[in-house]
Design a protein around this motif. Structure first.
Motif, PDB file in Angstrom:
ATOM      1  N   ALA A   4     -25.479  -6.769  19.278  1.00  0.00           N
ATOM      2  CA  ALA A   4     -24.604  -5.613  19.442  1.00  0.00           C
ATOM      3  C   ALA A   4     -23.512  -5.571  18.384  1.00  0.00           C
ATOM      4  CB  ALA A   4     -23.983  -5.621  20.838  1.00  0.00           C
ATOM      5  N   GLN A   5     -22.929  -6.728  18.050  1.00  0.00           N
ATOM      6  CA  GLN A   5     -21.822  -6.750  17.094  1.00  0.00           C
ATOM      7  C   GLN A   5     -22.267  -7.029  15.672  1.00  0.00           C
ATOM      8  OE1 GLN A   5     -18.823  -9.506  18.920  1.00  0.00           O
ATOM      9  NE2 GLN A   5     -17.456  -7.759  18.595  1.00  0.00           N
ATOM     10  N   VAL A   6     -23.031  -8.104  15.486  1.00  0.00           N
ATOM     11  CA  VAL A   6     -23.436  -8.531  14.137  1.00  0.00           C
ATOM     12  C   VAL A   6     -24.930  -8.813  14.126  1.00  0.00           C
ATOM     13  CG1 VAL A   6     -23.145 -10.230  12.314  1.00  0.00           C
ATOM     14  CG2 VAL A   6     -21.163  -9.535  13.675  1.00  0.00           C
ATOM     15  N   SER A   7     -25.656  -8.111  13.269  1.00  0.00           N
ATOM     16  CA  SER A   7     -27.096  -8.313  13.099  1.00  0.00           C
ATOM     17  C   SER A   7     -27.367  -8.880  11.713  1.00  0.00           C
ATOM     18  CB  SER A   7     -27.847  -7.000  13.302  1.00  0.00           C
ATOM     19  OG  SER A   7     -27.649  -6.502  14.608  1.00  0.00           O
ATOM     20  N   GLY A  66     -27.987 -15.822  20.550  1.00  0.00           N
ATOM     21  CA  GLY A  66     -27.127 -15.825  21.718  1.00  0.00           C
ATOM     22  C   GLY A  66     -27.648 -14.885  22.789  1.00  0.00           C
ATOM     23  N   LEU A  67     -26.973 -14.868  23.907  1.00  0.00           N
ATOM     24  CA  LEU A  67     -27.355 -14.027  25.025  1.00  0.00           C
ATOM     25  C   LEU A  67     -27.320 -12.557  24.607  1.00  0.00           C
ATOM     26  CD1 LEU A  67     -28.056 -14.035  28.074  1.00  0.00           C
ATOM     27  CD2 LEU A  67     -25.608 -13.717  28.518  1.00  0.00           C
ATOM     28  N   GLY A  68     -28.415 -11.858  24.838  1.00  0.00           N
ATOM     29  CA  GLY A  68     -28.484 -10.444  24.506  1.00  0.00           C
ATOM     30  C   GLY A  68     -29.007 -10.140  23.114  1.00  0.00           C
ATOM     31  N   ALA A  69     -29.112 -11.151  22.261  1.00  0.00           N
ATOM     32  CA  ALA A  69     -29.627 -10.933  20.904  1.00  0.00           C
ATOM     33  C   ALA A  69     -31.145 -10.810  20.933  1.00  0.00           C
ATOM     34  CB  ALA A  69     -29.207 -12.075  19.990  1.00  0.00           C
ATOM     35  N   ARG A  70     -31.666  -9.981  20.033  1.00  0.00           N
ATOM     36  CA  ARG A  70     -33.109  -9.822  19.886  1.00  0.00           C
ATOM     37  C   ARG A  70     -33.552 -10.444  18.564  1.00  0.00           C
ATOM     38  NH1 ARG A  70     -34.078  -3.578  20.195  1.00  0.00           N
ATOM     39  NH2 ARG A  70     -31.990  -3.499  19.239  1.00  0.00           N
ATOM     40  N   VAL A  71     -34.646 -11.180  18.617  1.00  0.00           N
ATOM     41  CA  VAL A  71     -35.190 -11.823  17.416  1.00  0.00           C
ATOM     42  C   VAL A  71     -36.540 -11.200  17.102  1.00  0.00           C
ATOM     43  CG1 VAL A  71     -36.022 -13.981  16.408  1.00  0.00           C
ATOM     44  CG2 VAL A  71     -33.976 -13.976  17.846  1.00  0.00           C
ATOM     45  N   PHE A  72     -36.709 -10.836  15.832  1.00  0.00           N
ATOM     46  CA  PHE A  72     -37.966 -10.268  15.354  1.00  0.00           C
ATOM     47  C   PHE A  72     -38.453 -11.112  14.184  1.00  0.00           C
ATOM     48  CE2 PHE A  72     -35.514  -6.911  17.331  1.00  0.00           C
ATOM     49  CZ  PHE A  72     -36.447  -6.290  18.152  1.00  0.00           C
TER      50      PHE A  72
END
Length: 219
Positions: free
Chosen positions: A181-184, A201-207
């Motif tokens: 949400a903040q830093v990608s 971290g919690l809520g981050a998506r990894v591709f």
């Protein structure tokens, strides 16, 4: 055929590309980070045995992406040039030829830490250079992965990779996009860049990127 993965982020559609770049259709923009032109030459100047041809390969990959997507602009999220060795005649000749192939393309470089040491690209390359952040709603385009007070950040610098672990102790490191949400984070685009292992971290998506595909971790 390379297969992109469209995602929604901050109300925008972004195409995650297998070749470690993002295409932003609404802006007709290709985003890459950490190109590191001239890194191999810098290591060879220190008498380190490193591969040759990395600049040509990196520029050929950029050619392929620009030719296969409707791009008005290329935005580089820092570290276009690795060091002053990138200003050598051979490397500059390759860059001039690449720029001539895309003479009508707007190219913007958000300065990274290596760019500050290497110096700005020669004026003849017609690359707009700016300090971070470059604000293009709804994003702050940066090199350093630091939060912005009002915009979601797309950044480079980290060279993110993720470790896949198999049941028989197999391990595979793959470049990845980390969307938060903040830093990608974008993976490093350059051929000779290495990677930093990330733990989302919690809520981050990894591709993950590998071969000609992008896929969601756990997808």
């Amino acid at each position: 055929m390379n297969t992109c993965l469209p995602i929604e982020h901050c109300g925008e559609t972004l195409w995650l590309l297998p070749d470690k770049a993002i295409y932003w259709p609404a802006r007709r923009a290709l985003l890459v980070a950490d190109v590191h032109i001239g890194k191999a030459a810098s290591y060879r100047a220190l008498h380190q045995p490193v591969p040759r041809g990395t600049t040509a390969t990196t520029l050929a990959r950029l050619d392929a992406l620009l030719n296969s997507h409707d791009c008005e602009q290329l935005i580089i999220l820092g570290d276009f040039l690795h060091a002053r060795a990138a200003h050598s005649p051979d490397i500059l000749a390759s860059l001039y030829a690449w720029r001539n192939r895309h003479h009508s393309l707007k190219v913007v470089l958000v300065r990274g830490n290596h760019d500050r040491h290497a110096g700005d690209p020669p004026v003849v390359l017609a690359i707009e250079v700016t300090d971070e952040p470059l604000l293009l709603e709804p994003f702050a385009l940066q090199h350093e992965p630091l939060p912005h007070p009002s915009h979601a950040v797309l950044a480079g610098h980290v060279h993110p990779v993720y470790m896949l672990r198999g049941r028989a102790r197999q391990r595979l490191r793959l470049p990845c996009f980390l969307i938060d949400a903040q830093v990608s984070l974008l993976p490093a685009f350059g051929e000779f860049t290495g990677g930093w292992l990330v733990e989302p971290g919690l809520g981050a998506r990894v591709f993950l990127t590998g071969g000609d595909q992008v896929w969601a971790l756990g997808g």
